[in-house]
Design an enzyme around this catalytic site. Structure first.
Site, PDB file in Angstrom:
ATOM      1  N   GLU A  65      -2.206  -9.167   3.040  1.00  0.00           N
ATOM      2  CA  GLU A  65      -2.535  -9.670   4.376  1.00  0.00           C
ATOM      3  C   GLU A  65      -4.030  -9.640   4.677  1.00  0.00           C
ATOM      4  OE1 GLU A  65      -1.453  -6.693   3.687  1.00  0.00           O
ATOM      5  OE2 GLU A  65      -2.082  -5.216   5.161  1.00  0.00           O
ATOM      6  N   CYS A 111       0.842  -1.201   0.000  1.00  0.00           N
ATOM      7  CA  CYS A 111       0.000   0.000   0.000  1.00  0.00           C
ATOM      8  C   CYS A 111       0.881   1.258   0.000  1.00  0.00           C
ATOM      9  CB  CYS A 111      -0.990  -0.043   1.161  1.00  0.00           C
ATOM     10  SG  CYS A 111      -2.359   1.120   0.963  1.00  0.00           S
ATOM     11  N   HIS A 158      -3.689  -5.101  -0.335  1.00  0.00           N
ATOM     12  CA  HIS A 158      -3.215  -5.659   0.931  1.00  0.00           C
ATOM     13  C   HIS A 158      -3.239  -7.189   0.873  1.00  0.00           C
ATOM     14  CE1 HIS A 158      -3.140  -1.984   3.415  1.00  0.00           C
ATOM     15  NE2 HIS A 158      -3.994  -1.555   2.510  1.00  0.00           N
TER      16      HIS A 158
END
Lengths: 252, 218
Positions: B200, B86, B198
């Site tokens: 994650e 990001c 993202h």
């Protein structure tokens, strides 16, 4: 193409799910983490916890729930309910939340939203608005579960919150909440078309068709529901299949 | 051996750390969320996440004595595998226009600018909602990239951003996504890769990308 987000919401009280799906293979239906895992598997695009813990001594239970969920579910997690200070936000983010939603505290002190957005970034600040139609046809902001009128115009409030840095608006119709009659489309459309950030529609979903109505007619970027998912009336995969058949982009 | 997740003091690293902890192995070693230049120097893999405004993240990075130097040395000179996420990916650029012109690390020539909600829209279209928030499909240009191994063209990842990196060199553009306008999704060169989305937060596909990164030997 950006897809429509389907967001199940879990009501959590004292660290336990209040209304949850009761599948046979669930070891502990009251455990928010077990519930979160089910939604994760079913293809939920995000997950929201609404903390309805009343007593202040039990308020930290949500942190443990968030932390255990974030260890197992690798998708965006929003937490709302009782977010009143920068410390509350920090603690939730440190536990593993990605966004927090602010409701009453924003009405009490609008600058709180501005300060929070500056400190943590707009991407993690959601402002939740509970709106209700009042005499004369306008929509007004209510707090305390729709019981307390604020006299604030909902459209003006949504715009102000976006100006203050809210990255998303979670709009709940207090007229429709719990009715299963579908979203309040005029309200959703009015707010969605007035703001530059995504709108999450909430309140009133009772059937599969209601989800797509919120997007096609209401202009919502995402749709949130609690009880239709909890009671297993509607599966997330069915909602997505229905949307896809209607030509809406979804993540299948 | 270890994985260093650099903490610029900009918010939510817990969420990123948990995903890397999940995919870490004996070979990668433990995951450290760190501000310490020495921990970065000893790491085998370096991750720069980032949330919030570009100038704040950059300021956070610059405010810790020796951290930026250590990062530069380990990534550029030693060639250790690096992943920016990001704003961490945007920091790889020359400059960002968020709030005010702010220099990036200058690793990937290009500029970070605001997504224009009205650009390229046809008459009947409504302006784009900003931030670009949610799951979007990626178009992969460099399908042989080891970090994108086993990730199909059209896979969905979770995005949330209002600014985007436009690279100057075409060969640094690894994947894009379509938001009515084309948005840079993955950039990279040599031992460096950056994702606007993202990983994650991107469920199975995201974890796969993290696993690929943690086995990458550029």
């Amino acid at each position: 193409m950006l897809t429509v987000r389907i967001i199940p919401c879990l009501d959590v009280k004292d660290g336990r799910v209040v209304k949850g799906v009761n599948f046979l293979d669930l070891i502990d239906a009251g455990d928010p983490v077990e519930q979160a895992k089910i939604y994760d598997k079913e293809g939920a695009d995000e997950l929201t916890f609404l903390d309805i813990t009343a007593s202040s001594e039990n308020r930290d239970t949500i942190l443990d729930v968030v932390s255990r969920t974030a260890e197992q579910c690798f998708m965006p997690l929003t937490v709302g309910g009782g977010v009143r200070s920068e410390k509350d936000i920090r603690n939730l983010l440190l536990a593993g939340a990605d966004k927090v939603s602010i409701n009453t505290a924003a009405v009490q002190r609008p600058l709180f939203v501005q300060e929070a957005a500056k400190k943590f970034g707009s991407q993690c600040i959601v402002v939740a608005i509970d709106a209700k139609r009042v005499d004369g046809g306008d929509f007004q902001v209510f707090t305390h579960g729709g019981r307390r009128a604020t006299g604030i115009n909902a459209v003006a409030w949504a715009k102000q919150m976006v100006d203050y840095g809210a990255g998303e608006i979670l709009l709940t119709s207090m007229d429709r909440d719990g009715t299963k009659k579908g979203f309040d489309i005029p309200l959703t459309k009015l707010i969605a078309s007035s703001i530059s950030v995504p709108l999450v529609a909430s309140g009133g979903v009772g059937s599969i068709d209601h989800f797509s109505e919120g997007v096609i007619e209401g202009g919502a970027s995402a749709v949130l529901a609690a009880s239709v998912f909890h009671f297993g009336q509607v599966r997330i995969s069915e909602v997505k299949a229905n949307m896809s058949a209607l030509g809406l982009p979804v993540r299948l | 051996m270890s994985v260093a997740i650099i903490d610029c003091g900009s918010g939510n690293l817990r969420s990123a750390a948990k995903a890397f902890e999940k995919m870490a192995t004996k070979t990668t070693g433990p995951v450290y969320v760190t501000k310490c230049p020495d921990v970065v120097a000893k790491a085998k893999f370096i991750v720069l996440p980032g949330q919030g405004a570009f100038p704040n993240v950059k300021k956070g990075l610059d405010s810790i004595p020796g951290l930026r130097e250590s990062l530069q040395e380990q990534v550029v000179d030693c060639g250790k595998p690096f992943l920016g996420i990001c704003v961490g990916m945007q920091l790889m650029a020359d400059v960002s226009q968020e709030y005010m012109p702010t220099d990036g690390l200058g690793w990937v020539p290009g500029e970070v600018s605001k997504i224009d909600p009205n650009r390229y829209l046809k008459n009947e279209d409504k302006p784009l909602k900003i931030p670009h928030m949610g799951w979007n499909a990626v178009t992969i240009y460099d399908s042989d990239h080891p970090v994108l191994n086993n990730i199909d063209n059209g896979s969905y990842f979770y995005f949330v951003h209002s600014f985007q990196l436009k690279v100057k060199k075409k060969n640094h553009l690894i994947a894009t996504t379509d938001y009515g306008i084309m948005i840079t999704a993955v950039v990279g060169r040599d031992n460096m890769i950056g994702t606007q989305f993202h990983p994650e937060k991107s469920q199975g596909m995201g974890l796969r990308l993290i696993q690929n990164f943690l086995t990458w030997c550029p």
